[in-house]
Design a protein around this motif. Structure first.
Motif, PDB file in Angstrom:
ATOM      1  N   ALA A 242       1.882   9.251   5.855  1.00 54.06           N
ATOM      2  CA  ALA A 242       2.003   8.127   6.824  1.00 54.06           C
ATOM      3  C   ALA A 242       3.298   7.763   7.435  1.00 54.06           C
ATOM      4  CB  ALA A 242       1.625   6.964   6.157  1.00 54.06           C
ATOM      5  N   GLN A 243       4.198   8.365   6.815  1.00 51.58           N
ATOM      6  CA  GLN A 243       5.596   7.980   7.531  1.00 51.58           C
ATOM      7  C   GLN A 243       5.945   9.166   8.396  1.00 51.58           C
ATOM      8  OE1 GLN A 243       7.746   5.551   7.058  1.00 51.58           O
ATOM      9  NE2 GLN A 243       6.084   4.343   5.557  1.00 51.58           N
ATOM     10  N   LEU A 244       5.655  10.238   8.337  1.00 50.19           N
ATOM     11  CA  LEU A 244       5.681  11.388   9.223  1.00 50.19           C
ATOM     12  C   LEU A 244       4.957  11.162  10.491  1.00 50.19           C
ATOM     13  CD1 LEU A 244       7.287  14.035   9.667  1.00 50.19           C
ATOM     14  CD2 LEU A 244       5.370  15.268   8.578  1.00 50.19           C
ATOM     15  N   ALA A 245       3.767  10.621  10.188  1.00 47.05           N
ATOM     16  CA  ALA A 245       2.955  10.350  11.338  1.00 47.05           C
ATOM     17  C   ALA A 245       3.425   9.029  12.007  1.00 47.05           C
ATOM     18  CB  ALA A 245       1.502   9.852  10.733  1.00 47.05           C
TER      19      ALA A 245
ATOM     20  N   VAL B  62       3.262  19.511  12.099  1.00 49.62           N
ATOM     21  CA  VAL B  62       2.710  18.459  13.013  1.00 49.62           C
ATOM     22  C   VAL B  62       2.053  19.111  14.225  1.00 49.62           C
ATOM     23  CG1 VAL B  62       3.063  16.326  13.952  1.00 49.62           C
ATOM     24  CG2 VAL B  62       4.323  16.875  12.031  1.00 49.62           C
ATOM     25  N   ARG B  63       0.739  18.945  14.275  1.00 47.68           N
ATOM     26  CA  ARG B  63       0.022  19.791  15.277  1.00 47.68           C
ATOM     27  C   ARG B  63       0.588  21.244  15.521  1.00 47.68           C
ATOM     28  NH1 ARG B  63       1.435  14.581  18.842  1.00 47.68           N
ATOM     29  NH2 ARG B  63      -0.601  13.445  18.815  1.00 47.68           N
ATOM     30  N   GLY B  64       0.641  21.674  14.266  1.00 47.50           N
ATOM     31  CA  GLY B  64       0.934  23.035  13.971  1.00 47.50           C
ATOM     32  C   GLY B  64       2.413  23.603  14.489  1.00 47.50           C
ATOM     33  N   GLN B  65       3.179  22.733  14.770  1.00 50.77           N
ATOM     34  CA  GLN B  65       4.632  22.857  14.752  1.00 50.77           C
ATOM     35  C   GLN B  65       5.449  22.303  13.670  1.00 50.77           C
ATOM     36  OE1 GLN B  65       5.727  20.688  18.538  1.00 50.77           O
ATOM     37  NE2 GLN B  65       7.816  21.695  18.218  1.00 50.77           N
ATOM     38  N   ASP B  66       6.521  23.212  13.424  1.00 46.47           N
ATOM     39  CA  ASP B  66       7.373  22.934  12.380  1.00 46.47           C
ATOM     40  C   ASP B  66       7.814  21.359  12.360  1.00 46.47           C
ATOM     41  OD1 ASP B  66       6.855  25.499  11.214  1.00 46.47           O
ATOM     42  OD2 ASP B  66       9.096  26.067  11.674  1.00 46.47           O
ATOM     43  N   ALA B  67       7.482  20.653  11.276  1.00 46.22           N
ATOM     44  CA  ALA B  67       7.781  19.278  11.242  1.00 46.22           C
ATOM     45  C   ALA B  67       9.291  19.177  11.227  1.00 46.22           C
ATOM     46  CB  ALA B  67       7.345  18.762   9.799  1.00 46.22           C
ATOM     47  N   LEU B  68      10.057  19.940  10.755  1.00 41.78           N
ATOM     48  CA  LEU B  68      11.564  19.777  10.725  1.00 41.78           C
ATOM     49  C   LEU B  68      12.200  20.150  12.161  1.00 41.78           C
ATOM     50  CD1 LEU B  68      12.696  21.149   7.343  1.00 41.78           C
ATOM     51  CD2 LEU B  68      12.443  18.810   8.304  1.00 41.78           C
ATOM     52  N   ASP B  69      11.399  20.633  13.165  1.00 39.76           N
ATOM     53  CA  ASP B  69      11.884  21.044  14.421  1.00 39.76           C
ATOM     54  C   ASP B  69      11.633  19.566  15.309  1.00 39.76           C
ATOM     55  OD1 ASP B  69      12.570  23.289  13.912  1.00 39.76           O
ATOM     56  OD2 ASP B  69      10.841  24.353  14.977  1.00 39.76           O
ATOM     57  N   LEU B  70      11.032  18.789  14.607  1.00 38.83           N
ATOM     58  CA  LEU B  70      10.630  17.470  15.619  1.00 38.83           C
ATOM     59  C   LEU B  70      11.248  16.254  14.888  1.00 38.83           C
ATOM     60  CD1 LEU B  70       6.710  17.935  15.251  1.00 38.83           C
ATOM     61  CD2 LEU B  70       8.348  18.257  17.141  1.00 38.83           C
ATOM     62  N   VAL B  71      12.103  16.443  13.672  1.00 42.91           N
ATOM     63  CA  VAL B  71      12.632  15.095  13.203  1.00 42.91           C
ATOM     64  C   VAL B  71      14.156  15.364  12.900  1.00 42.91           C
ATOM     65  CG1 VAL B  71      10.685  13.867  12.338  1.00 42.91           C
ATOM     66  CG2 VAL B  71      11.813  15.542  11.062  1.00 42.91           C
ATOM     67  N   ASP B  72      14.967  14.616  13.143  1.00 45.84           N
ATOM     68  CA  ASP B  72      16.515  15.156  12.424  1.00 45.84           C
ATOM     69  C   ASP B  72      16.729  14.917  11.076  1.00 45.84           C
ATOM     70  OD1 ASP B  72      17.934  12.519  12.434  1.00 45.84           O
ATOM     71  OD2 ASP B  72      16.985  12.483  14.573  1.00 45.84           O
ATOM     72  N   ARG B  73      17.697  15.741  10.714  1.00 47.79           N
ATOM     73  CA  ARG B  73      17.753  15.667   9.056  1.00 47.79           C
ATOM     74  C   ARG B  73      18.470  14.630   8.840  1.00 47.79           C
ATOM     75  NH1 ARG B  73      17.525  19.403   5.479  1.00 47.79           N
ATOM     76  NH2 ARG B  73      19.321  18.960   3.723  1.00 47.79           N
ATOM     77  N   ALA B  74      18.874  13.745   9.447  1.00 42.61           N
ATOM     78  CA  ALA B  74      19.450  12.553   8.949  1.00 42.61           C
ATOM     79  C   ALA B  74      18.494  11.569   8.779  1.00 42.61           C
ATOM     80  CB  ALA B  74      20.572  11.921  10.036  1.00 42.61           C
ATOM     81  N   TRP B  75      17.359  11.654   9.634  1.00 44.39           N
ATOM     82  CA  TRP B  75      16.080  10.797   9.379  1.00 44.39           C
ATOM     83  C   TRP B  75      15.455  11.143   7.947  1.00 44.39           C
ATOM     84  CZ3 TRP B  75      10.804  11.827   9.046  1.00 44.39           C
ATOM     85  CH2 TRP B  75      10.043  11.138   8.702  1.00 44.39           C
TER      86      TRP B  75
END
Ligand code: NAD
Ligand code: LMR
Length: 326
Positions: free
Chosen positions: A162-165, A197-210
């Motif tokens: 839910a948080q990642l969504a 996320v939608r087939g893409q690596d989640a860590l490419d979509l959010v920054d590490r600090a988050w």
């Protein structure tokens, strides 16, 4: 179709009040269900009230309701035991405090399961401290295969989804391969390393600090945040996660995805054998399998090790309390 016999402990509690209605209304699929409500003697009148409401709902799939204060009766021939009944944590308690309060319940219930449960029994522990309660129940049920016991980390998994969504704007259905490792406690580790996320690596979509400063603490401390906000521990979301976990265990995880489930370690990923720890698992026809071969980076290794170390401390504490042999 013969009904699935489901025993629910703590049936008159907060989680029970949501869980029973989800089970009776088809939460596990279209097989009829027979519900066994286990409560302590002083709370049987409340369980009677819950049973009245279940009856009054005229659920087409509900083929029977029984109320018991004797675990042997509630577990007799059961296919699924949802062990929810335990004292919940209050704002001033940590999970360690719960070990002594709740461990004895699971010794007795493990023995009762061993004597009375059906040959196909699956046991899912929601009552806290869930992982170690599952360990205590399993050790006290030596005739039931160890893989029939699990503890609930699906709520943590759902919270992480839910948080990642929320962060990415993707629906939860478009996120997969997320893992919660370790204990259902603040040391748990919600690992996004392999998540997509939608087939893409989640860590490419959010920054590490988050991830480090926001996501991980929010998920790990969500139980406490709910207790502070509601003045009572999470109930409907815990019931919902219990249904999700039971449904996937009996029915199976979707192809290409996995879920998080605390199961008896076979030593995978360096988790000491015998501890009930959360892993990435796939399920099919009532069996689970740990997803093997995932790369674990140094940050994840440290987090997993810390949570597993806490599980070892809890195991040692229940040994000292004499709830499991040394
Ligand atoms: P609650 O106090 O509302 O209900 C617990 C019920 O269990 C009570 O009705 C009590 O009479 C009953 N009970 C106590 N001992 C019993 C026994 N030996 N046999 C049968 N019934 C017994 O608590 P709740 O809010 O429903 O929470 C139940 C448990 O679930 C707590 O331990 C809580 O911390 C835990 N929990 C776990 C998760 C998770 O994700 N694993 C999430 C939320 C809550
Ligand atoms: C939760 O995660 O909501 C529960 O385990 C309650 C708690 O004690 O944190």
């Amino acid at each position: 179709m013969s009904p699935l016999r489901i025993a629910v402990t703590g049936a008159a509690g907060q989680i029970g009040y949501s869980l029973l209605f989800r089970l009776a209304s088809g939460g596990l699929g279209d097989r009829p269900v027979e519900l066994r409500l286990l409560e302590v003697p002083s709370t049987l009148p409340k369980a009677e009230g819950v049973a009245m409401e279940l009856l009054d709902s005229a659920f087409p799939l509900l083929s029977g309701i029984e109320i018991a204060d004797d675990p042997r009766r509630a577990f007799d021939g059961a296919d699924l035991a949802l062990l929810v009944g335990a004292r919940p944590r209050t704002a001033d308690m940590n999970r360690g405090d719960l070990l002594s309060a709740n461990g004895a319940i699971f010794t007795e219930q493990g023995r009762a399961l061993n004597e009375a449960a059906g040959a196909d029994i699956r046991v899912l522990v929601t009552g806290n401290p869930a992982n170690t309660n599952a360990l205590v129940a399993r050790v006290n049920a030596p005739d039931i295969p160890a893989e029939r016991f699990s503890a609930l980390t699906r709520l943590d998994h759902n919270r992480a989804l839910a948080q990642l969504a929320l962060k990415t704007g993707a629906p939860v259905t478009e996120i997969d391969r997320l893992t919660v490792w370790g204990n259902h406690s603040a040391t748990q580790y919600a690992d996004l390393t392999h998540a997509r996320v939608r087939g893409q690596d989640a860590l490419d979509l959010v920054d590490r600090a988050w991830v480090v400063d926001d996501f991980l603490p929010t998920v790990a401390h969500r139980g406490t945040a709910v207790i502070q906000a509601r003045g009572a521990s999470s109930a409907a979301s815990a019931a919902s996660a219990t249904v999700d976990a039971a449904r996937d265990w009996l029915g199976g995880t979707p192809a290409g995805d996995w879920t998080s489930m605390a199961v008896v370690s076979d030593g995978s990923y360096g988790v000491a054998e015998g501890l009930v720890s959360s892993f990435p698992v796939t399920t099919s026809n009532g069996r689970w399998r740990i997803v093997e071969g995932l790369d674990i980076d140094p940050f994840s290794r440290e987090r997993i090790d810390a949570s597993v170390a806490e599980l070892a401390v809890e195991r040692d504490a229940v040994r000292q309390l004499g709830l499991i042999p040394s």
